[in-house]
Design an enzyme around this catalytic site. Sequence first.
Site, short mmCIF file in Angstrom:
data_model
loop_
_atom_site.label_atom_id
_atom_site.label_comp_id
_atom_site.label_asym_id
_atom_site.label_seq_id
_atom_site.Cartn_x
_atom_site.Cartn_y
_atom_site.Cartn_z
CB CYS A 2 -0.86 0.02 1.24
SG CYS A 2 -1.67 -1.53 1.59
NE ARG A 27 4.05 1.63 -2.76
CZ ARG A 27 4.88 1.06 -1.92
NH1 ARG A 27 6.17 1.14 -2.14
NH2 ARG A 27 4.44 0.39 -0.88
CD1 TRP A 74 -0.93 -5.99 -1.57
CD2 TRP A 74 -1.30 -5.69 -3.74
NE1 TRP A 74 -0.63 -7.16 -2.22
CE2 TRP A 74 -0.83 -7.00 -3.55
CE3 TRP A 74 -1.59 -5.27 -5.04
CZ2 TRP A 74 -0.65 -7.91 -4.59
CZ3 TRP A 74 -1.41 -6.16 -6.08
CH2 TRP A 74 -0.95 -7.47 -5.86
CG ASN A 100 1.55 1.27 3.64
OD1 ASN A 100 0.38 1.52 3.40
ND2 ASN A 100 2.55 1.77 2.94
N GLY A 101 1.16 -2.52 6.05
CA GLY A 101 1.69 -3.58 6.88
C GLY A 101 0.60 -4.54 7.32
CD GLU A 485 11.70 -19.68 -9.95
OE1 GLU A 485 11.02 -20.36 -10.76
OE2 GLU A 485 11.62 -18.44 -9.88
CE LYS A 489 12.55 -15.90 -12.14
NZ LYS A 489 11.43 -16.54 -11.61
CD GLU A 492 11.06 -15.86 -16.07
OE1 GLU A 492 9.90 -15.48 -16.18
OE2 GLU A 492 11.64 -15.92 -14.96
CG HIS A 508 20.33 -41.76 -17.07
ND1 HIS A 508 20.64 -43.08 -17.24
CD2 HIS A 508 20.31 -41.55 -15.73
CE1 HIS A 508 20.78 -43.66 -16.05
NE2 HIS A 508 20.59 -42.75 -15.13
CE LYS A 607 4.70 -10.20 -11.69
NZ LYS A 607 5.83 -11.06 -11.34
#
Length: 612
Positions: A2, A27, A74, A100-101, A485, A489, A492, A508, A607
């Site tokens: 937020c 944001r 948010w 916020n939080g 992952e 990264k 990408e 193999h 995204k």
Amino acid sequence: MCGIVGYIGGKEALPVLLNGLKRLEYRGYDSAGIALFGPAGLTVHKSKGRIRELEEKISAEKLPGMVGIGHTRWATHGEPSDINSHPQTDAEGRVAVVHNGIIENYGRLKEWLISKGLIFKSETDTEVVANLINFYYKDDILSAVREAVKRLEGSYALGIIAAGESDRIIAVRRESPLVVGLGKGENLIASDVPALLEYTREVYYLEDGEIAVLYRDHAEVYNGEGQAIEKEVSLIQWDAAAAEKGGFEHFMLKEIHEQPRALTDTLRARIRTNTDGASINLEEIGFNESWTRENSGRVVITACGTAWHAGVIGKYAFEHYAGIPVDVDTASEFRYRNPVFDPKDIFIVISQSGETADTLAAMRLAKQGGARIIAITNVVGSTLAREADLVMYTWAGPEIAVASTKAFTTQLACLYLIALKFGVLRGRIQKADMAKYIEALEAIPAQAETILSGKTNIQRFASLQFNKNKVFFMGRLFDYAACLESALKLKEISYAHSEAFAAGEIKHGPIALVDTSTLIVALCTQSSLFDKMESSITQVKARGAAVAVITWEDCKRFDRIADEVFRIPKTEDGFSPILSVIPAQLFAYYCSVLRGLDPDKPRNLAKSVTVE
Ligand code: F6R
């Protein structure tokens, strides 16, 4: 996360607040609101949606006033809606709060306030804060805030105004940033520097526990003990673009650095410690014994991309800690392969955005099959969150860079919490082990911070390797899943050809690819398999590959055979991906930058993939 703005001075506050909120739009947010002192006293105006919608809503009204607070929300507690938007007020409308939080003990505080006769309108933790402050508010808002924050657990940055005290704004923070902007005849607060830049470059950065009191012509700051303190004025040198990224060069790097905070938020609210010891509490998502009692004994996990990688690690974790068989599949495969359901299956769907088309289709298919759905998502009110039976939110905050980082590690945090809870409910984990696991989880945010503090070492390594076009990640068990992952990264955002292999599979087939132009990154954190990893490393070294190893801080055995060793703080072997992926994220980031690419906007990628 937020955004907060507050203004007190000689100008009309409304345009300053709206302008400040617009500077924070990048944001991400789902609603916006303001509270102002005008001739009619303290008034609040808010709206779900964009700031534009708030402006349309208030366009017919004249809202004079030179003091106010504003917020972009948010959602964390409660869906995006007018009512859940900030500012939140107490039941009497005397105190307005932007926040916020995450207030971790808001449930208990809410029950206590309800027992005092208070009625709540929203689902937010912030309304609890407003009511708590009002509970202590007699005639001095500063003392009321001091009393209230003593009872808050969790993270917060708060901007507060109170009826009857139109000459000041109170600001206080703990583990959530808050900046005081010092102007001429005006003062401001903001969660982020971009909201202030048009008005001043002189600021106080508030520290944990400090309370600022802003008047039109000056600002006072008190420490947690209530003593007035002299703060050093900092001069902001950033331009607007750098300020949006918190001084980091890219959003991706900023988000990598936000992981300790995001992990703290995601983990801490679900861990309870009392005289009985530490335990995992998932009642907030309605996850209790009935889920394990009625479970057929199988869990199915589905997701796409990075979220699917989290699912693969989740599979290993469920099997290891809870002894439950798990099927894990990419949603795009799952939806077309006539999967066989048992209505007693527990179906876990993972998605940062909560809007990925394949993931939603897979979830709907499972629902039709009668399975019960747990969603793990970062976006409150997303389609996935609305349609699932239970939702566990990652509290990572908005992720702006296309390549997912903090969403991934917080997804892992959620999966570990559910797996361990399952383990306890199924009698697989005893109290002493649970205490050990929880201690390990609680240490992870600080350990992530330690890895980040050594990032120049990774940057140096990237400067030597960034041109490599064949980069293979290899590992076993949890390390293999983390390799998936790590390889994604790198491909990408640097466009290098990178793949992940289970180390035992190298011989193999993949070893045919290995030559002197290959970089192998070996993840070595599964202590019982170190011998096997050593042998795989020897095999690729013999074909001329350069080898970098990521291993525990106290492990020296790979020093002899690797060209480079990166050490990470020791945690449970099963929790290693949450830490070992961070050097890989940094490596990918630096390779991308060194190749002259924009890591925030990789080619051909979006995204949120809302179409097939
Ligand atoms: C990779 C990445 C993608 C997403 C995938 C699923 O960095 O971000 O692979 O993980 O598109 O997206 P969500 O999690 O929103 O369902």
